[in-house]
Design an enzyme around this catalytic site. Structure first.
Site, short mmCIF file in Angstrom:
data_model
loop_
_atom_site.label_atom_id
_atom_site.label_comp_id
_atom_site.label_asym_id
_atom_site.label_seq_id
_atom_site.Cartn_x
_atom_site.Cartn_y
_atom_site.Cartn_z
N SER A 126 -42.23 21.70 -41.34
CA SER A 126 -42.29 22.57 -39.53
C SER A 126 -42.14 21.92 -38.54
O SER A 126 -41.17 21.02 -38.62
CB SER A 126 -43.73 23.08 -39.96
OG SER A 126 -43.98 22.90 -38.86
N TYR A 151 -52.79 19.47 -39.28
CA TYR A 151 -52.03 19.67 -40.11
C TYR A 151 -50.53 19.41 -39.80
O TYR A 151 -49.81 18.72 -40.49
CB TYR A 151 -51.92 21.10 -39.52
CG TYR A 151 -50.74 22.23 -39.66
CD1 TYR A 151 -50.34 22.73 -41.11
CD2 TYR A 151 -49.83 22.51 -38.83
CE1 TYR A 151 -49.36 23.23 -41.58
CE2 TYR A 151 -48.71 23.58 -39.15
CZ TYR A 151 -48.44 23.76 -40.31
OH TYR A 151 -47.33 24.02 -41.33
N LYS A 155 -47.61 17.33 -42.28
CA LYS A 155 -46.50 17.74 -42.46
C LYS A 155 -45.66 16.24 -42.12
O LYS A 155 -44.87 15.94 -42.53
CB LYS A 155 -45.60 18.76 -41.21
CG LYS A 155 -46.59 20.14 -41.81
CD LYS A 155 -45.83 20.41 -43.37
CE LYS A 155 -46.33 21.74 -43.36
NZ LYS A 155 -46.06 21.88 -45.38
C1 UD1 Z 1 -48.26 27.76 -35.84
C2 UD1 Z 1 -48.46 25.99 -35.49
C3 UD1 Z 1 -47.38 25.84 -36.37
C4 UD1 Z 1 -47.19 26.09 -38.23
C5 UD1 Z 1 -47.09 27.60 -37.52
C6 UD1 Z 1 -46.95 28.51 -38.60
C7 UD1 Z 1 -49.98 25.94 -33.78
C8 UD1 Z 1 -49.26 25.39 -32.44
N1 UD1 Z 1 -48.77 25.56 -33.95
O1 UD1 Z 1 -47.33 28.02 -35.02
O2 UD1 Z 1 -47.74 24.13 -36.31
O3 UD1 Z 1 -46.11 25.30 -37.69
O4 UD1 Z 1 -48.03 28.61 -36.67
O5 UD1 Z 1 -48.22 29.20 -39.01
O6 UD1 Z 1 -50.81 26.79 -33.88
N2 UD1 Z 1 -49.72 34.17 -29.90
C9 UD1 Z 1 -49.93 34.82 -29.22
N3 UD1 Z 1 -51.38 35.76 -29.58
C10 UD1 Z 1 -51.61 35.75 -30.87
C11 UD1 Z 1 -51.16 35.30 -31.84
C12 UD1 Z 1 -50.05 34.41 -31.43
O7 UD1 Z 1 -49.43 35.44 -27.57
O8 UD1 Z 1 -52.51 36.76 -31.10
C13 UD1 Z 1 -48.59 33.19 -29.55
C14 UD1 Z 1 -49.18 32.20 -29.88
O9 UD1 Z 1 -49.30 31.38 -28.57
C15 UD1 Z 1 -47.28 31.28 -29.25
C16 UD1 Z 1 -46.60 32.67 -30.06
O10 UD1 Z 1 -47.31 33.60 -30.60
O11 UD1 Z 1 -46.41 31.74 -28.26
C17 UD1 Z 1 -45.96 32.00 -31.51
O12 UD1 Z 1 -47.57 31.73 -32.35
P1 UD1 Z 1 -48.00 31.52 -33.69
O13 UD1 Z 1 -47.27 32.77 -34.79
O14 UD1 Z 1 -49.01 30.88 -34.06
O15 UD1 Z 1 -46.73 30.49 -34.33
P2 UD1 Z 1 -46.98 28.74 -33.52
O16 UD1 Z 1 -47.55 28.18 -33.04
O17 UD1 Z 1 -45.24 28.63 -33.21
#
Ligand code: UD1
Length: 346
Positions: A126, A151, A155
């Site tokens: 990842s 987590y 990795k």
């Molecule tokens: C997350 C994990 C990452 C993992 C990946 C796969 C973290 C910090 N990282 O990535 O290690 O490999 O998932 O499962 O958790 N967001 C919102 N509202 C929501 C959901 C997400 O604003 O309801 C935003 C988050 O703050 C982020 C972006 O969307 O800025 C992407 O979030 P997400 O899909 O959870 O992925 P990652 O955080 O990049």
């Protein structure tokens, strides 16, 4: 036909990868304990490809159970290892569960790979290994930062275990560092099925749009980015899937430069949370109910890939853009709704 073992074959990326492998002439078996998935995607794989895939419902933490899969299939030429827990928040609450599941399973699997002299091994890593990067886009040689969560640590440790192992055995390996895999198969026959309330952005968007979640919370709009929300590199799951087939072919053709090569799997495009929401609204025609909330702890500000190495080295073609990702994710959510309604009316 070359036989490949896919661990976690009933999961989101695993199931899409099995479809791609079959479409490219591989014979596939799966090992998935279904602790965080159901066997349902196997029916979808059969519907798409016309091929039945056997799943061994084994717990990789159990060495004997794992070994039995290899004993029954001594002709396995490659292993693609997806099976792992991946919820960041849960890993903070239950670190030992994550270290035990993600690392014991990996070590047992590698012991079998060694015992049966399996020549090729591909690992789901990842972009989390880069942490909050100092420079963008990240290249494969960008520094590995201290993990933000157990987590993430699994990795990083998984990568290290495989790197050490590959140096000492007859197995060549590839570490694939995924950015943010999203979307669903274009047939809407398989897709992502998050357990409980989705933590990841795209399932949260589609579940809000369909009414399962009342409102989407954007985790912060005060970051130093073009619109204040975090930037990620969303990549269609079918593009991620095809990179696995290409990775295997790359190892089979002995094009690897070392015993353990590393590739970034992202599109190279940074997309903000608000841009992702607007792309969804455009392709679905649904106005999303969202509000700005506080930052989510542990989130990195921005991360996106330099993918040149994968594009050139693996001959990887990215076929889906952001609109396709949102469209296929939405079609999948609509398909789930239809299936739920059919169950209710019966
Ligand atoms: C997350 C994990 C990452 C993992 C990946 C796969 C973290 C910090 N990282 O990535 O290690 O490999 O998932 O499962 O958790 N967001 C919102 N509202 C929501 C959901 C997400 O604003 O309801 C935003 C988050 O703050 C982020 C972006 O969307 O800025 C992407 O979030 P997400 O899909 O959870 O992925 P990652 O955080 O990049």
């Amino acid at each position: 036909m070359k036989k490949v073992l896919v661990t976690g074959g009933c999961g989101f990326i695993g199931s899409h990868t099995i479809v791609d492998l079959i479409e490219n002439g591989f014979e596939v078996i799966s090992a998935d304990d279904n602790s965080r998935s159901s066997a349902y995607p196997l029916l979808g794989i059969e519907q798409i490809t016309g091929k039945k895939v056997k799943n061994y419902q084994v717990d990789l933490k159990n060495f004997d159970e794992t070994l039995a899969v290899f004993q029954e299939n001594p002709d396995i030429v490659g292993v693609i290892h997806f099976a792992a827990y991946k919820a960041v928040g849960e890993s903070v609450e239950k670190p030992l569960l994550y270290y035990e599941n993600n690392l014991f399973g990996l070590v047992n699997l590698l012991k079998c790979v060694q015992e049966f002299s399996v020549p090729h091994f591909v690992f789901s890593s990842s972009c989390t290994v880069y942490g909050n990067p100092d420079a963008l886009p990240v290249v494969e040689t960008s520094p590995i930062k201290k993990a933000e969560s157990p987590y993430g640590a699994t990795k990083q440790m998984g990568e290290e275990i495989i790197r050490n192992f590959s140096g000492s055995a007859q197995t060549s390996s590839i570490l694939l560092r995924y950015f943010n895999p999203v979307g669903a198969h274009p047939t809407a026959i398989i897709g992502e099925q998050p357990l409980g309330k989705p933590q990841n952005l795209v399932p949260a968007i589609t579940q809000t749009a369909i009414g399962k979640i009342p409102r989407l919370v954007v985790h912060g709009n005060d970051y130093p980015t073009r619109d204040g929300s975090c930037i990620r590199d969303y990549i269609h799951v079918c593009d991620i899937a095809s990179a696995h087939t290409l990775a295997l072919l790359y190892l089979i053709d002995q094009r690897n430069a070392s015993a353990c090569d590393v590739f970034n799997l992202g599109t190279g495009n940074g997309v903000s949370v608000l841009e992702a929401i607007h792309a969804f609204e455009k392709v679905s025609g649904v106005q999303l109910n969202y509000e700005i909330g506080p930052r989510r702890s542990g989130d990195v500000v921005a991360v996106y890939a330099n993918n040149e190495f994968a594009v050139k080295g693996l001959n990887w073609q990215i076929r889906y853009d952001l609109d396709d990702m949102m469209r296929t994710a939405w079609n999948w959510e609509l398909k789930i709704r239809k299936a739920e309604e059919a169950v209710k009316s019966n």
